[in-house]
Design a protein around this motif. Structure first.
Motif, mmCIF file in Angstrom:
data_model
loop_
_atom_site.group_PDB
_atom_site.id
_atom_site.type_symbol
_atom_site.label_atom_id
_atom_site.label_comp_id
_atom_site.label_asym_id
_atom_site.label_seq_id
_atom_site.Cartn_x
_atom_site.Cartn_y
_atom_site.Cartn_z
ATOM 1 N N TRP A 92 -69.654 30.209 4.114
ATOM 2 C CA TRP A 92 -69.477 31.598 4.526
ATOM 3 C C TRP A 92 -69.460 31.719 6.037
ATOM 4 O O TRP A 92 -68.632 32.433 6.611
ATOM 5 C CB TRP A 92 -70.584 32.475 3.945
ATOM 6 C CG TRP A 92 -70.513 32.640 2.463
ATOM 7 C CD1 TRP A 92 -69.510 32.232 1.629
ATOM 8 C CD2 TRP A 92 -71.494 33.264 1.635
ATOM 9 N NE1 TRP A 92 -69.806 32.568 0.327
ATOM 10 C CE2 TRP A 92 -71.010 33.200 0.291
ATOM 11 C CE3 TRP A 92 -72.728 33.863 1.873
ATOM 12 C CZ2 TRP A 92 -71.736 33.721 -0.778
ATOM 13 C CZ3 TRP A 92 -73.457 34.381 0.796
ATOM 14 C CH2 TRP A 92 -72.953 34.315 -0.510
ATOM 15 N N LEU A 145 -64.980 37.477 4.257
ATOM 16 C CA LEU A 145 -64.805 36.094 4.704
ATOM 17 C C LEU A 145 -63.596 35.928 5.607
ATOM 18 O O LEU A 145 -63.627 35.150 6.565
ATOM 19 C CB LEU A 145 -64.694 35.171 3.492
ATOM 20 C CG LEU A 145 -65.940 35.064 2.618
ATOM 21 C CD1 LEU A 145 -65.678 34.157 1.421
ATOM 22 C CD2 LEU A 145 -67.145 34.559 3.412
ATOM 23 N N ASP A 181 -63.254 36.613 -1.588
ATOM 24 C CA ASP A 181 -64.438 37.463 -1.740
ATOM 25 C C ASP A 181 -64.685 37.799 -3.203
ATOM 26 O O ASP A 181 -65.841 37.861 -3.642
ATOM 27 C CB ASP A 181 -64.264 38.739 -0.926
ATOM 28 C CG ASP A 181 -64.044 38.446 0.546
ATOM 29 O OD1 ASP A 181 -64.951 37.872 1.177
ATOM 30 O OD2 ASP A 181 -62.951 38.764 1.049
ATOM 31 N N ALA A 198 -74.802 35.222 6.455
ATOM 32 C CA ALA A 198 -74.710 35.272 4.996
ATOM 33 C C ALA A 198 -75.321 36.559 4.456
ATOM 34 O O ALA A 198 -74.791 37.169 3.520
ATOM 35 C CB ALA A 198 -75.388 34.054 4.382
ATOM 36 N N TYR A 206 -72.951 39.353 4.881
ATOM 37 C CA TYR A 206 -71.856 39.239 3.913
ATOM 38 C C TYR A 206 -72.296 39.734 2.540
ATOM 39 O O TYR A 206 -71.538 40.440 1.856
ATOM 40 C CB TYR A 206 -71.381 37.791 3.847
ATOM 41 C CG TYR A 206 -70.278 37.569 2.833
ATOM 42 C CD1 TYR A 206 -69.053 38.221 2.961
ATOM 43 C CD2 TYR A 206 -70.471 36.728 1.737
ATOM 44 C CE1 TYR A 206 -68.043 38.040 2.031
ATOM 45 C CE2 TYR A 206 -69.463 36.531 0.809
ATOM 46 C CZ TYR A 206 -68.258 37.183 0.955
ATOM 47 O OH TYR A 206 -67.262 37.004 0.027
#
Length: 224
Positions: free
Chosen positions: A141, A155, A163, A184, A187
């Motif tokens: 990631w 991403l 994704d 991360a 995300y």
């Protein structure tokens, strides 16, 4: 003719989430057909559409596509304007590589931390093999975000098929309170905040069917 997507329970079915999320997020219209995973005739009902007898299954006229990664590739060919994959060739190759790695990998983490959207956020001790998977995920990631993530929270910047493939893992990171780095963690938050994912989760939380094999606290079923 409208596309049809056959899926399993939204609370549990990580593989079903992937194409559903991609199609919904990217604006590809389809009819949803949900077959409960615990239905006694589940295999028969799905095999009426696909020889694999598993979800998800995409029906596009005479074309029948199973396996999440194959569905994404079919959608990319069928709807090139929707950008299932990044348009830039190097980014597109990277996205496909990440998606394929997800499709065939990270089994240790998946086996001990199943997708379960209604479980409260509580930590779970993970074996070393699963922690190794987490470390690889964090690296993957982070690299994608650094190289290709400019201009968005995903991403490759904008939401893509990569994704969609990693969204179920993002739910595992949150559900089991797995520690990851800042990139991360951001995300994971981006996946959970996407309107398409929010819609999926809202429906999943309304479900009542219980799969013991996906309840890590069994026989207790914890629900938010």
């Amino acid at each position: 003719m409208a596309l049809k997507l056959i899926i399993g329970n939204k609370n549990y079915s990580s593989w079903s989430l992937r194409p559903w999320l991609a199609m919904t997020a990217l604006g590809i219209p389809f009819e949803e057909i949900l077959v409960p995973l615990d239905a006694p005739d589940f295999k028969d009902r799905v095999r009426a559409h696909s020889p694999a007898g598993k979800v998800p299954v995409l029906i596009d006229g005479e074309a029948v596509v199973w396996e999440s990664i194959a569905i994404l590739e079919h959608l990319a060919e069928r709807f090139p304007e929707k950008n299932v994959w990044p348009s830039e060739p190097v980014a597109r190759a990277h996205a496909r590589s990440l998606a394929t790695e997800m499709h065939g990998g990270f089994g240790a983490l998946r086996s001990v931390a199943p997708m379960n959207l209604w479980r409260p956020v509580e930590p779970r001790t993970l074996p070393e093999a699963a922690l190794k998977d987490v470390r690889v995920l964090v690296r993957r990631w982070g690299e994608a975000r650094r190289r290709f993530g400019e201009g968005g929270d995903f991403l490759f910047g904008a939401f893509s098929g990569a994704d969609a493939m990693y969204a179920p893992v993002a739910t595992r990171i949150r559900t089991y309170a797995i520690e990851v780095d800042e990139v991360a963690a951001a995300y994971v938050e981006a996946i959970h905040a996407h309107p398409a994912f929010v819609a999926w989760k809202e429906e999943g939380l309304k479900e009542t069917g219980v799969l013991p094999e996906d309840e890590v606290d069994w026989p207790t079923v914890k629900r938010v």
